[in-house]
Design a protein around this motif. Structure first.
Motif, PDB file in Angstrom:
ATOM      1  N   UNK A  56       0.788  -1.231   0.000  1.00  0.00           N
ATOM      2  CA  UNK A  56       0.000   0.000   0.000  1.00  0.00           C
ATOM      3  C   UNK A  56       0.821   1.282   0.000  1.00  0.00           C
ATOM      4  N   UNK A  57       2.129   1.194  -0.263  1.00  0.00           N
ATOM      5  CA  UNK A  57       2.920   2.424  -0.309  1.00  0.00           C
ATOM      6  C   UNK A  57       2.271   3.400  -1.289  1.00  0.00           C
ATOM      7  N   UNK A  58       1.963   4.630  -0.874  1.00  0.00           N
ATOM      8  CA  UNK A  58       1.232   5.556  -1.745  1.00  0.00           C
ATOM      9  C   UNK A  58       1.849   5.749  -3.124  1.00  0.00           C
ATOM     10  N   UNK A  73      -9.383  -2.759  -2.098  1.00  0.00           N
ATOM     11  CA  UNK A  73      -8.850  -2.348  -0.810  1.00  0.00           C
ATOM     12  C   UNK A  73      -9.451  -3.216   0.285  1.00  0.00           C
ATOM     13  N   UNK A  74      -8.785  -3.190   1.461  1.00  0.00           N
ATOM     14  CA  UNK A  74      -9.234  -4.018   2.573  1.00  0.00           C
ATOM     15  C   UNK A  74      -9.364  -3.225   3.864  1.00  0.00           C
ATOM     16  N   UNK A  75      -9.334  -1.893   3.780  1.00  0.00           N
ATOM     17  CA  UNK A  75      -9.474  -1.054   4.968  1.00  0.00           C
ATOM     18  C   UNK A  75      -9.773   0.367   4.521  1.00  0.00           C
ATOM     19  N   UNK A  94     -13.252   0.930  -7.887  1.00  0.00           N
ATOM     20  CA  UNK A  94     -12.652   0.486  -6.623  1.00  0.00           C
ATOM     21  C   UNK A  94     -13.602  -0.470  -5.925  1.00  0.00           C
ATOM     22  N   UNK A  95     -13.051  -1.555  -5.377  1.00  0.00           N
ATOM     23  CA  UNK A  95     -13.833  -2.498  -4.578  1.00  0.00           C
ATOM     24  C   UNK A  95     -13.228  -2.598  -3.186  1.00  0.00           C
ATOM     25  N   UNK A  96     -14.079  -2.973  -2.232  1.00  0.00           N
ATOM     26  CA  UNK A  96     -13.683  -3.052  -0.825  1.00  0.00           C
ATOM     27  C   UNK A  96     -14.065  -4.438  -0.329  1.00  0.00           C
TER      28      UNK A  96
END
Length: 414
Positions: free
Chosen positions: A76-78, A93-95, A112-114
């Motif tokens: 997840x490094x920006x 993403x997961x958070x 985007x999916x979560x």
């Protein structure tokens, strides 16, 4: 994994990274110069060129209809996420923290999916407000999503994460089949779909994730074919035609000597049948896969510095300023798995002579802090830089940086 870089100069690559003179190069920069730029060791370095090459290879070999999503949890490094956001079709993403990182790239929330179990109420509220697709993991989570939608005056976008009714052996980590905390059991999905239809929700599609770290094309093909079969069966009970069908991912990378790199062309050929069947039956659905480790794992290295060289009863130890608090996986996850060495090199002596057997250890007071056990390397001394390859995924953020108070590593995208 080593191949010529250019025929005229005689330069070559080691695990994808060029050797420049006597040093490893990352992003075209010799390692010692890169270390000087970073200003300290240890650090992780990610090569943007290798990231781009990996995405291009996937585009070249996978069916053109496939939507490629980056699983941000892998790294997840920006700066890495920002770079990949320009190359892939979407992000998973997961958070809420990962969600914020992705939205900061400017990516359309519709891409985007979560996913993930145990989403907190405030995280679900943020996801609903942002307009991303939420992969539903349970009936209770679905009701919470609907409540947030009513409160915010927004129609949430939801997909169903399916725990498949099949289990495939041979993947590094099985995440589907049997009793799992992930997703909704396939036999319980029809009831959940009916509830989605009764609520003020937009049904987007399905997410079927069966496992990870698979290195056998036949296994991936079987998983995708069974996933398509299952999803087509479940679609009969859906409240609408799915827009998206995520077939999972699971592509592995070689970490150890006995691992064989995944033949991507063969994977693409095997995937073609499942994709064709899906798009024929559901012409409005977008088939997709979600990859994390495969996109970033081989594009990163962990670099630490030798601070002491000692001999104990004939065994040479290179004591470094790094260790398991930065790179837990390379040391064997606190001794809970059968430990095997990651690929390792003395990054400042890539063509050196004087090969000897050496063990690379960290600075923590535990015998588990072992980065490489009895490996054949050029003789190293204090000040040399040790490189651990295959370190672009599940490295810095998957390690106990607070252990013994040494602090975390730096990270750079080159």
């Amino acid at each position: 994994m080593n191949a010529p870089l250019t025929a005229d100069t005689g330069a070559f690559r080691v695990h994808g990274f060029p050797v420049l003179g006597d040093e490893l190069g990352v992003g075209g920069v010799p390692l010692s110069r890169l270390a000087a730029r970073v200003g300290r060791t240890p650090f992780y370095a990610y090569d943007r060129g290798l990231l781009s090459e990996r995405v291009a290879a996937l585009r070249a070999h996978l069916p053109a209809a496939v939507h490629l999503s980056y699983a941000v949890k892998a790294n997840p490094m920006p700066a890495v996420v920002q770079h990949l956001a320009r190359l892939v079709d979407g992000c998973d993403v997961a958070s809420a923290g990962e969600l914020a990182t992705v939205l900061d790239t400017g990516m359309d929330p519709g891409r985007v999916s979560f996913a993930g179990p145990g989403k907190k109420s405030d995280e679900l509220a943020q996801a609903v407000a942002a307009g991303v697709t939420i992969n539903v993991e349970s009936p209770a989570e679905l009701e919470e999503i609907a409540r947030h939608g009513d409160r915010l005056g927004i129609t949430p976008r939801v997909a169903v994460r399916v725990n498949p009714d099949f289990e495939l052996r041979g993947s590094g980590m099985r995440m589907g089949g049997g009793a799992k905390q992930f997703g909704v059991d396939a036999e319980a999905v029809p009831a959940l779909l009916a509830r989605i239809g009764a609520l003020d929700l937009t049904f987007v599609g399905f997410h079927c994730y069966w496992g990870s770290q698979a290195l056998r094309p036949a296994l991936i093909r079987e998983a995708q074919e069974k996933s398509v079969e299952l999803i087509l069966r479940l679609t009969d009970d859906a409240p609408g035609a799915p827009e998206m069908v995520n077939l999972g991912g699971g592509f592995g990378i070689p970490y150890h000597d006995k691992d064989t790199p995944l033949p991507l062309a063969e994977v693409g050929e095997g995937m073609a049948g499942a994709v064709e069947r899906l798009t024929t039956a559901l012409p409005d659905a977008r088939p997709g896969i979600e990859l994390g480790r495969y996109l970033v794992g081989e594009a990163g290295v962990y670099v630490c510095r030798v601070v002491d060289r000692k001999v104990s009863r004939g065994q040479v130890f290179l004591v470094t300023d790094g260790g398991l608090h930065h790179h837990l996986a390379a040391t064997g996850n606190f001794g809970q798995v059968l430990r095997r060495n990651y690929p390792v090199a003395i990054g400042t002596r890539m063509t050196g002579n004087g090969i000897e057997t050496q063990s690379v250890v960290g600075c923590l007071c535990t015998p588990l802090d072992l980065l490489a056990d009895r490996v054949e390397l050029p003789r190293a001394d204090v000040g040399d830089l040790v490189v651990i390859f295959q370190s672009g995924a599940y490295g810095a953020t998957a390690s106990p940086a607070g252990f013994l108070g040494h602090g975390g590593p730096a990270e750079v995208l080159v």
